[in-house]
Design a protein around this motif. Sequence first.
Motif, short mmCIF file in Angstrom:
data_model
loop_
_atom_site.label_atom_id
_atom_site.label_comp_id
_atom_site.label_asym_id
_atom_site.label_seq_id
_atom_site.Cartn_x
_atom_site.Cartn_y
_atom_site.Cartn_z
N GLN A 11 -2.40 8.97 -3.02
CA GLN A 11 -1.94 8.71 -1.68
C GLN A 11 -1.75 10.45 -1.06
OE1 GLN A 11 2.25 7.11 -1.51
NE2 GLN A 11 2.26 7.70 0.80
N THR A 49 2.67 2.55 -4.48
CA THR A 49 2.32 3.71 -5.45
C THR A 49 2.35 3.58 -6.85
OG1 THR A 49 2.27 5.20 -3.44
CG2 THR A 49 1.86 5.91 -5.75
N ASP A 101 -4.75 4.36 -2.15
CA ASP A 101 -3.38 4.50 -1.83
C ASP A 101 -3.43 4.92 -0.29
OD1 ASP A 101 -0.90 4.08 -1.77
OD2 ASP A 101 -0.60 5.24 -3.66
N GLU A 102 -3.10 4.23 0.49
CA GLU A 102 -3.01 4.94 1.95
C GLU A 102 -4.05 5.91 2.38
OE1 GLU A 102 0.81 6.02 3.50
OE2 GLU A 102 1.70 4.36 2.17
MG LIG Z 1 3.00 5.20 -1.72
#
Ligand SMILES: [Mg+2]
Lengths: 329, 378
Positions: free
Chosen positions: A92, A52, A166-167
Amino acid sequence: MSGRAAENGQPVIQVTGLTKRFGDKTVVDGFDMTVPKGAIYGFLGPNGSGKTTTIRMMCGLLTPDAGDGHCLGYDILTESRRIKERVGYMTQRFSLYEDLSIRENLDFMARMYRLDRRRQRVGQALEELGLADRAGQLAGTLSGGWKQRLALAACLLHEPALLLLDEPTAGVDPKARRDFWDEIRGLSDRGVTVLVSTHYMDEAVQCDFIAYIAYGTKLIDAPAAAIPRQVGLATWKVEGPGLAELARTLAGAPGVEQIARFGAELHVSGTDAAALGATAQARAAAGPQRWTRQESGLEEVFIHLMAQSRDNFARDNAAPDGGAAGRRA
Amino acid sequence: MTAAFSFARFLAVLVKEFIQMRRDRVTFAMMIGVPILQLTIFGYAINTDPKHLPTLVESNDDGPITRALLAALENSAYFDFRGTVAGEAEASRALRSGEAIFVVVVPPRFERDLVRGERPAILLSADASDPTATGGAIAALSGIVDGALAASLTGPLQGLAARPPAFQILVHRHYNPAGVTSFNIVPGLLGTILSMTMVMITAIAIVREAERGTMETLIATPVRPAEVMLGKILPYVLVGYVQTSVFLALALTAFGVPFAGSAAAFLVGLNLFIVANLALGFLFSTVARNQMQAMQMSFFYMLPAILLSGFLFPFSGMPGWARAIGIAIPNTHFIRIVREVMLKGAGLSDILPELGALAAIVVVITALAMLRYRQTLD
Ligand SMILES: [Mg+2]
Ligand SMILES: Nc1ncnc2c1ncn2[C@@H]1O[C@H](COP(=O)(O)OP(=O)(O)OP(=O)(O)O)[C@@H](O)[C@H]1O
């Protein structure tokens, strides 16, 4: 404005020596990366390894302590505003407004990027999401998976040239994840570059390239298909009865570094192929199970890599806690 | 290509803030309810005409005129005679202990001196520490006395009545010589209410973005600090207008506060003051890490804003260092502006110095806030 990089064939992301420190902890250390246009670049690494943080530095949300680079042809240190106009960043953690409705959130994002035909674009995004009939619902009342899908739609509104995800599929159901990756593929085919962090191996397999980071340091950066060979992990597949019992006795056997259960199979891996081979042959002769040598999959490789760097920064994090507990006692 | 200031993005922030404000019913209700509630509560203090104030008498004369005078005082319902005192020491003890708010002293040979035309003095000692309590009674005093005398000075004494005051009333205000009038609480209260809501709500509004994580989406867009700041501040300027209107409507009608001066002057001062508070809230929010801290900072700020602005204590009576702090606080200037305009009938030109001071404060705070506002998550 539409991507200097696209015109002269430069990579979309090119960063060198990116370093970020929080306090005295170096969270990202000398990170280099080159992402060609239109590629899907997977970004893997254990929790807390700095994914991140790296992504945030690339789009100007964090200022690197060292290093420099370009994103879409703009300097990440001095031209982050221009980068932001062409980047779609999906955070995220859900970071749209929970007290705004779905439509209001999309409207807000469309306004922020000063898009023309705002109504039409938002309406279309709602249609594609399948949320048109729930457009008035507050974003905060959506389920986790739907929040992710809304966030993706929001960061695609302004047709970015580079997607930083991010994810993006954490908590998303398999069908939606498949749709999601179909869409990523489609975007990539149209020349959009994608950098996506994930913990899912079935998603890592879909990437053209994979960068693996641990302790803030990049360990591997290669085309997805080349990674197992690069890591040099040998794997044996074991089928048959009594696998649980076998797994127990295998632990610590010569050459065996990792035993992972895959449904009705056991995958036994190690970096010392010869030692592992000897163990396998001995066990195959002694037991009722069937042993087969096979190509290591990405999954084994990453379990292996993550086992080596299990608790990223765990020691740093644990120290102050332990101290506090000690004082309290 | 990137414009320095995009009206579209400013509008985006503005619309979003309005929607969020509307959805947060409790806060919204509080913003409108607070002025009503505060003024109603303070309304008892603003009640300019408290009656039946405990009064002690030291009468050193016992003539009919004295008796008529004392009877008139008591009949006015302002003064409630609770007994007598003997001597100055006893009188000041009674005032100090709060046993009495007034002590009326009629000097010896009062009536004789009166008849001789020597204009003797009746001494009214007042505990003026709460000026709102004593102000009305003191103001009513000369009327009461005139009435009583007109009735008493008849027949041979009629000549005395014709001459202007046959005797004097000396009012000694104890504990608060300035004798701040009761209406003074209105400007201060308006300033306090506006500060409380404006500073706190803006401070929270921005920290909330950081706390909820929405800041990450916000600053990942090409938005500029000025667009965020203006877009977030403007909705609350309107809230400030609503609060002021509600407050003034109540103050003018229910509590009979005058509005003597220029409305334009008032509006200019009001706008500057609101902007100063919002900018201050914005500045706090760039320092605070969470909503709790933002709250605490706002509360912390409110103390000097109430204590050192001339709201509760006369500004001129404060020591130099306190005045220096007070000068830097927007409330100080706003209170003066409102006081001048509403009570003394001032126009725009009269309040220019205060407007200038407010403008300077706004510029400094805004500059600081813009410098502090982070465009990154560092
Ligand atoms: Mg992360
Ligand atoms: N603002 C911050 N202040 C201090 N430390 C931070 C901050 N942000 C991140 N860190 C630390 O930096 C390290 C890397 O965090 P980061 O969020 O980049 O990891 P990640 O790879 O994204 O992890 P995950 O897979 O769990 O999302 C962690 O040890 C984290 O505690």
